[in-house]
Scaffold this motif. Structure first.
Motif, mmCIF file in Angstrom:
data_model
loop_
_atom_site.group_PDB
_atom_site.id
_atom_site.type_symbol
_atom_site.label_atom_id
_atom_site.label_comp_id
_atom_site.label_asym_id
_atom_site.label_seq_id
_atom_site.Cartn_x
_atom_site.Cartn_y
_atom_site.Cartn_z
ATOM 1 N N GLN A 1 0.824 -1.206 0.000
ATOM 2 C CA GLN A 1 0.000 0.000 0.000
ATOM 3 C C GLN A 1 0.862 1.261 0.000
ATOM 4 O OE1 GLN A 1 -3.041 -0.955 -1.037
ATOM 5 N NE2 GLN A 1 -4.080 0.248 0.537
ATOM 6 N N ILE A 2 1.939 1.242 0.751
ATOM 7 C CA ILE A 2 2.832 2.406 0.797
ATOM 8 C C ILE A 2 3.506 2.604 -0.562
ATOM 9 C CG2 ILE A 2 4.932 3.330 1.842
ATOM 10 C CD1 ILE A 2 4.083 1.999 4.448
ATOM 11 N N LEU A 3 3.895 1.515 -1.206
ATOM 12 C CA LEU A 3 4.464 1.615 -2.550
ATOM 13 C C LEU A 3 3.428 2.130 -3.545
ATOM 14 C CD1 LEU A 3 6.560 -1.675 -2.692
ATOM 15 C CD2 LEU A 3 7.426 0.663 -2.557
ATOM 16 N N TYR A 4 2.174 1.741 -3.348
ATOM 17 C CA TYR A 4 1.104 2.243 -4.203
ATOM 18 C C TYR A 4 0.931 3.749 -4.010
ATOM 19 C CZ TYR A 4 -3.592 2.845 -6.144
ATOM 20 O OH TYR A 4 -4.679 3.283 -6.871
ATOM 21 N N LEU A 5 1.093 4.213 -2.772
ATOM 22 C CA LEU A 5 1.082 5.653 -2.513
ATOM 23 C C LEU A 5 2.182 6.339 -3.308
ATOM 24 C CD1 LEU A 5 0.309 8.236 -0.937
ATOM 25 C CD2 LEU A 5 1.765 7.415 0.934
ATOM 26 N N PRO B 1 -3.611 16.061 -1.990
ATOM 27 C CA PRO B 1 -4.608 15.857 -0.917
ATOM 28 C C PRO B 1 -4.165 14.754 0.040
ATOM 29 C CG PRO B 1 -5.352 14.789 -2.924
ATOM 30 C CD PRO B 1 -4.045 15.475 -3.268
ATOM 31 N N MET B 2 -3.206 15.070 0.894
ATOM 32 C CA MET B 2 -2.591 14.066 1.755
ATOM 33 C C MET B 2 -3.610 13.336 2.620
ATOM 34 S SD MET B 2 0.100 12.455 2.632
ATOM 35 C CE MET B 2 1.464 13.424 1.997
ATOM 36 N N GLU B 3 -4.530 14.078 3.246
ATOM 37 C CA GLU B 3 -5.504 13.440 4.145
ATOM 38 C C GLU B 3 -6.391 12.459 3.391
ATOM 39 O OE1 GLU B 3 -9.130 14.622 7.228
ATOM 40 O OE2 GLU B 3 -7.972 16.194 6.223
ATOM 41 N N ILE B 4 -6.855 12.865 2.214
ATOM 42 C CA ILE B 4 -7.729 12.002 1.422
ATOM 43 C C ILE B 4 -6.973 10.762 0.956
ATOM 44 C CG2 ILE B 4 -9.154 11.860 -0.642
ATOM 45 C CD1 ILE B 4 -10.278 13.679 1.513
ATOM 46 N N VAL B 5 -5.748 10.948 0.499
ATOM 47 C CA VAL B 5 -4.967 9.827 -0.015
ATOM 48 C C VAL B 5 -4.633 8.844 1.104
ATOM 49 C CG1 VAL B 5 -2.784 9.158 -1.089
ATOM 50 C CG2 VAL B 5 -4.029 11.146 -1.930
ATOM 51 N N TRP B 6 -4.274 9.364 2.265
ATOM 52 C CA TRP B 6 -3.956 8.471 3.379
ATOM 53 C C TRP B 6 -5.189 7.699 3.838
ATOM 54 C CZ3 TRP B 6 0.072 6.086 4.796
ATOM 55 C CH2 TRP B 6 1.334 6.667 4.679
ATOM 56 N N LYS B 7 -6.351 8.340 3.786
ATOM 57 C CA LYS B 7 -7.582 7.611 4.089
ATOM 58 C C LYS B 7 -7.754 6.440 3.145
ATOM 59 C CE LYS B 7 -10.800 10.869 6.267
ATOM 60 N NZ LYS B 7 -12.148 11.470 6.139
ATOM 61 N N SER B 8 -7.468 6.671 1.884
ATOM 62 C CA SER B 8 -7.604 5.623 0.882
ATOM 63 C C SER B 8 -6.594 4.503 1.115
ATOM 64 C CB SER B 8 -7.411 6.225 -0.521
ATOM 65 O OG SER B 8 -7.522 5.242 -1.523
ATOM 66 N N PHE C 1 -12.159 -1.858 -2.365
ATOM 67 C CA PHE C 1 -12.520 -0.793 -3.294
ATOM 68 C C PHE C 1 -13.391 0.252 -2.605
ATOM 69 C CE2 PHE C 1 -15.588 1.023 -6.304
ATOM 70 C CZ PHE C 1 -14.716 1.660 -7.187
ATOM 71 N N SER C 2 -14.370 -0.196 -1.817
ATOM 72 C CA SER C 2 -15.267 0.742 -1.135
ATOM 73 C C SER C 2 -14.506 1.667 -0.200
ATOM 74 C CB SER C 2 -16.342 -0.025 -0.363
ATOM 75 O OG SER C 2 -17.144 -0.805 -1.229
ATOM 76 N N MET C 3 -13.483 1.141 0.484
ATOM 77 C CA MET C 3 -12.756 1.932 1.466
ATOM 78 C C MET C 3 -11.619 2.728 0.845
ATOM 79 S SD MET C 3 -12.858 -0.683 4.706
ATOM 80 C CE MET C 3 -12.192 0.508 5.858
ATOM 81 N N MET C 4 -11.333 2.483 -0.433
ATOM 82 C CA MET C 4 -10.344 3.297 -1.130
ATOM 83 C C MET C 4 -10.995 4.254 -2.119
ATOM 84 S SD MET C 4 -7.163 0.637 -1.868
ATOM 85 C CE MET C 4 -6.079 1.968 -2.412
ATOM 86 N N TYR C 5 -12.297 4.107 -2.341
ATOM 87 C CA TYR C 5 -12.996 4.941 -3.321
ATOM 88 C C TYR C 5 -13.230 6.330 -2.743
ATOM 89 C CZ TYR C 5 -16.602 6.484 -6.594
ATOM 90 O OH TYR C 5 -17.328 7.181 -7.519
ATOM 91 N N THR D 1 -16.348 12.202 2.463
ATOM 92 C CA THR D 1 -15.013 12.404 3.030
ATOM 93 C C THR D 1 -15.049 12.709 4.518
ATOM 94 O OG1 THR D 1 -15.112 14.747 2.390
ATOM 95 C CG2 THR D 1 -14.071 13.212 0.847
ATOM 96 N N ASP D 2 -16.231 12.937 5.076
ATOM 97 C CA ASP D 2 -16.331 13.162 6.516
ATOM 98 C C ASP D 2 -16.286 11.850 7.290
ATOM 99 O OD1 ASP D 2 -16.531 15.897 6.168
ATOM 100 O OD2 ASP D 2 -18.721 15.851 5.998
ATOM 101 N N ASP D 3 -16.579 10.726 6.622
ATOM 102 C CA ASP D 3 -16.491 9.432 7.281
ATOM 103 C C ASP D 3 -15.032 9.038 7.451
ATOM 104 O OD1 ASP D 3 -19.257 8.927 7.596
ATOM 105 O OD2 ASP D 3 -19.402 8.387 5.477
ATOM 106 N N VAL D 4 -14.804 8.033 8.293
ATOM 107 C CA VAL D 4 -13.436 7.632 8.600
ATOM 108 C C VAL D 4 -12.717 7.110 7.358
ATOM 109 C CG1 VAL D 4 -12.005 6.098 10.002
ATOM 110 C CG2 VAL D 4 -14.075 7.102 10.977
ATOM 111 N N PHE D 5 -13.360 6.216 6.613
ATOM 112 C CA PHE D 5 -12.742 5.616 5.435
ATOM 113 C C PHE D 5 -13.637 5.720 4.205
ATOM 114 C CE2 PHE D 5 -10.708 2.989 8.856
ATOM 115 C CZ PHE D 5 -9.432 3.477 8.690
ATOM 116 N N PHE D 6 -14.329 6.834 4.052
ATOM 117 C CA PHE D 6 -15.228 7.063 2.923
ATOM 118 C C PHE D 6 -16.469 6.176 2.965
ATOM 119 C CE2 PHE D 6 -10.873 7.689 0.980
ATOM 120 C CZ PHE D 6 -10.855 9.043 1.192
ATOM 121 N N VAL D 7 -16.572 5.323 3.962
ATOM 122 C CA VAL D 7 -17.766 4.499 4.141
ATOM 123 C C VAL D 7 -18.249 4.712 5.572
ATOM 124 C CG1 VAL D 7 -17.032 2.770 2.461
ATOM 125 C CG2 VAL D 7 -16.421 2.476 4.852
#
Length: 245
Positions: A115-119, A136-143, A201-205, A210-216
């Motif tokens: 996952q870190i390499l994917y980042l 968008p560091m916060e959004i990307v890290w959530k993903s 996919f749901s938790m990376m979408y 974006t107010d939820d913890v992991f977009f879900v």
């Protein structure tokens, strides 16, 4: 436990894991560089980094993240299934529970490394394409973290299957069979939120709230991911405790 982790890591070093870990991020990098969604987004106010995330996550999180995690679990049990490896391992002063937990922890660390390499792939795509918007560091890290958390139940189930079957191909085939329908499941409001293979996919979408913890919704994280993890981890743990060697 530390000695067990070191022993498992030593065995994995002989398994040519680096190309497998790099496979997902490299595919994501290729998709990000080859996709030209920017031309279709002209006139729409959106952070340029989101465009690459949409295209990269679609394939990486939906297919390669669950599939490659299954490869990890098959490889980590391969040595024990050869030439009485389980008997040799359990003849040492270690418990079956610690062996199971050590293998699980190491697999999750491998998934985290991927996952870190994917980042890094996401960042590389933006650099090559010359994005000028803020990252968008916060959004990307959530993903990134969300995708890793979503694999907790999948890795537990796949480890269970890898211990159960001696064949390398059998648990991987089961994983493929259930991964492919996730392409349809994510489009279903009734099945998608509860289908384990659709959770990465749901938790990376990033199109979710974006107010939820992991977009879900947090309830989905607890019930589907958390509940699935408890069910599959305990199932595999107790199966290994009772497995005849």
């Amino acid at each position: 436990m530390i000695a067990l982790l070191q022993a498992e890591w030593f065995k994995l070093r002989k398994s040519k894991m680096v190309p497998i870990i790099l496979a997902g991020p490299m595919i994501g990098l290729f998709i990000g560089l080859s996709a030209n969604l920017e031309d279709n987004m002209q006139g729409i106010e959106i952070n340029e980094w989101y465009i690459s995330l949409f295209s990269m996550n679609l394939t990486y999180a939906l297919l390669f993240l669950p599939l490659i995690s299954g490869v990890f679990t098959s490889i980590i049990c391969r040595y024990e299934h050869q030439s009485g490896g389980w008997k040799q391992l359990l003849a040492l002063p270690v418990t079956r529970g610690k062996v199971f937990v050590a293998k699980y922890i190491l697999i999750m660390l491998l998934v985290l490394a991927m996952q870190i390499l994917y980042l890094g792939s996401i960042f590389a795509v933006g650099i090559v394409k010359g994005y000028t918007d803020s990252f968008p560091m916060e959004i990307v890290w959530k993903s990134i973290v969300g995708g890793w958390v979503a694999t907790l139940p999948l890795v537990a189930l796949q480890l269970w299957l890898s211990i159960m079957f001696k064949s390398f191909a059998a648990p991987f085939a089961v994983n493929v069979i259930f991964t492919l329908p996730s392409i349809l499941a994510v489009n279903s409001e009734r099945i998608g939120p509860y289908y384990p293979w659709a959770q990465p996919f749901s938790m990376m979408y990033i199109g979710g709230n974006t107010d939820d913890v992991f977009f879900v919704p947090w309830e989905q994280v607890l019930t589907v991911v958390g509940g699935g993890f408890i069910l599959f981890f305990l199932g595999g743990y107790y199966y290994f405790q009772r497995k005849s060697i």
